[in-house]
Design a protein around this motif. Structure first.
Motif, short mmCIF file in Angstrom:
data_model
loop_
_atom_site.label_atom_id
_atom_site.label_comp_id
_atom_site.label_asym_id
_atom_site.label_seq_id
_atom_site.Cartn_x
_atom_site.Cartn_y
_atom_site.Cartn_z
N MET A 1 46.74 18.52 70.18
CA MET A 1 47.49 17.57 70.99
C MET A 1 46.86 17.43 72.38
O MET A 1 46.62 18.43 73.06
N PRO A 2 46.57 16.21 72.83
CA PRO A 2 46.03 16.04 74.18
C PRO A 2 47.02 16.53 75.23
O PRO A 2 48.23 16.40 75.05
N ASP A 3 46.52 17.09 76.32
CA ASP A 3 47.38 17.54 77.41
C ASP A 3 46.90 16.92 78.72
O ASP A 3 46.02 16.06 78.73
N PHE A 4 47.49 17.35 79.83
CA PHE A 4 47.13 16.74 81.11
C PHE A 4 45.66 16.99 81.46
O PHE A 4 45.02 16.17 82.13
N ILE A 5 45.10 18.11 80.96
CA ILE A 5 43.68 18.37 81.20
C ILE A 5 42.82 17.34 80.48
O ILE A 5 41.81 16.86 81.01
N SER A 6 43.21 16.99 79.27
CA SER A 6 42.46 16.01 78.49
C SER A 6 42.33 14.69 79.25
O SER A 6 41.22 14.15 79.42
N TYR A 7 43.46 14.16 79.70
CA TYR A 7 43.45 12.87 80.38
C TYR A 7 42.77 12.96 81.74
O TYR A 7 42.00 12.07 82.13
N SER A 8 43.05 14.02 82.49
CA SER A 8 42.43 14.18 83.81
C SER A 8 40.91 14.28 83.71
O SER A 8 40.18 13.76 84.56
N THR A 9 40.44 14.95 82.65
CA THR A 9 38.99 15.10 82.46
C THR A 9 38.31 13.77 82.21
O THR A 9 37.23 13.48 82.74
#
Length: 336
Positions: free
Chosen positions: A160-168
């Protein structure tokens, strides 16, 4: 009898899968020079022994992830390609039945980070026919797309994507330094916000995501200025360029104000706390656009938060005041 005991002792001393994975992880996380390549060599050796019959030697997702993360931290040209190759190898192993090799959120995030940090991120690839394909920011976004699709299809929270995924990915677009990187970053930030509003608490936008988006719009201004200075421009194109810069600068201010409002509304949640870098990026963008009123508003907002101990003291305000006295033209700033 003695020979059997000797063989038993030798078998007890033989490194098992846990031993190999522990050593590979230690090497990959050491931050020593070439640690990623050294860890990859051990991984390949582990695979060779497995193919020769030692079927107990199986690498796990954490081991792959540690090596991919080491490539991301190496900051070497082409490191992202090595990270992507490892990710594809994991996908292949999982497809043929190796459950422990299934990529996780940590692995995907590490690979996207490798693309975001690659020094060649802003260089478009060109295939044998001369057609321009994807740059590394696009490749990072493709990985995010595949994570979202896999999670929706399988419902497996391990991917599952998390805030790190999108921020990266937002940071990857910021580092691409293209004129469109601000727009691309906004698109990812909206996707992140939508997932949070739909109930995914791990995707709540935070100061890291907003700062990366502001950085992207600031980088977009730099790229637009560079393109204008590097080519011949008509009066109409100059007006269009100026308008693009002003729009990006206003977006930086909007993002800054939104982040500060969220920080105050959520009871001063530290994950939403704007940093000195957040303010400096926004003020720099407004200064480049010669939006002195906007830069003044951003600095006043910063001063208000300093008074209540919510942000570090400014380091760019003196630079802003000096630039305000310079007449004519835009000032280009280098983005790290």
């Amino acid at each position: 009898q003695q020979q059997q005991q000797q063989r038993q002792r030798e078998n007890n001393l033989k490194p098992d899968s846990r031993s190999w994975n522990t050593v590979i992880n230690a090497v990959a996380r050491s931050r020593d020079e070439n640690c990623a390549d050294r860890a990859k060599f051990l991984l390949d050796e582990m695979g060779r022994l497995y193919n020769e019959g030692d079927t107990d030697l199986l690498p796990d997702a954490l081991t792959f992830g540690a090596i991919i993360n080491a490539y991301a931290n190496s900051l070497e040209e082409g490191a992202s390609d090595k990270a992507a190759q490892l990710l594809m190898h994991m996908e292949s192993l999982y497809q043929v039945g190796f459950e422990n090799a299934k990529p996780t959120t940590f692995v995907y995030n590490a690979c996207m980070n490798a693309f975001a940090k690659d020094p060649l991120i802003s260089v478009d690839d060109t295939n044998v026919t001369g057609d321009v394909t994807l740059n590394n920011a696009d490749k990072a976004e493709q990985i995010l797309d595949s994570m979202e699709k896999r999670y929706e299809e399988e419902g497996d929270r391990r991917v599952m994507p998390d805030f790190i995924s999108y921020s990266t990915v937002i940071n990857a677009h910021a580092n691409s330094n293209s004129p469109e990187c601000g727009i691309r970053a906004d698109s990812i930030l909206r996707r992140m916000t939508n997932r949070y509003l739909l109930g995914d608490a791990k995707c709540r936008p935070n100061a890291i995501a907003f700062t990366a988006a502001i950085k992207a719009h600031s980088a977009s201004i730099n790229a637009t200025i560079s393109a204008r200075e590097g080519g011949e421009s008509t009066g109409e194109s100059k007006d269009c360029t100026k308008q693009q810069i002003e729009v990006s600068a206003r977006r930086c201010e909007d993002l800054l104000q939104q982040l500060c409002l969220m920080y105050q509304s959520y009871g001063n949640d530290r994950s939403l706390k704007p940093t000195s870098v957040t303010f400096e990026l926004a003020i720099r963008a407004l200064t480049q656009a010669e939006d002195w009123n906007g830069a003044e508003r951003a600095n006043m907002l910063r001063s208000e938060m300093i008074d209540v101990g919510k942000v570090n003291r400014p380091g760019l305000w003196g630079e802003y005041r000096q630039r305000k006295r310079v007449k004519g033209g835009f000032v280009s700033c280098n983005m790290n």
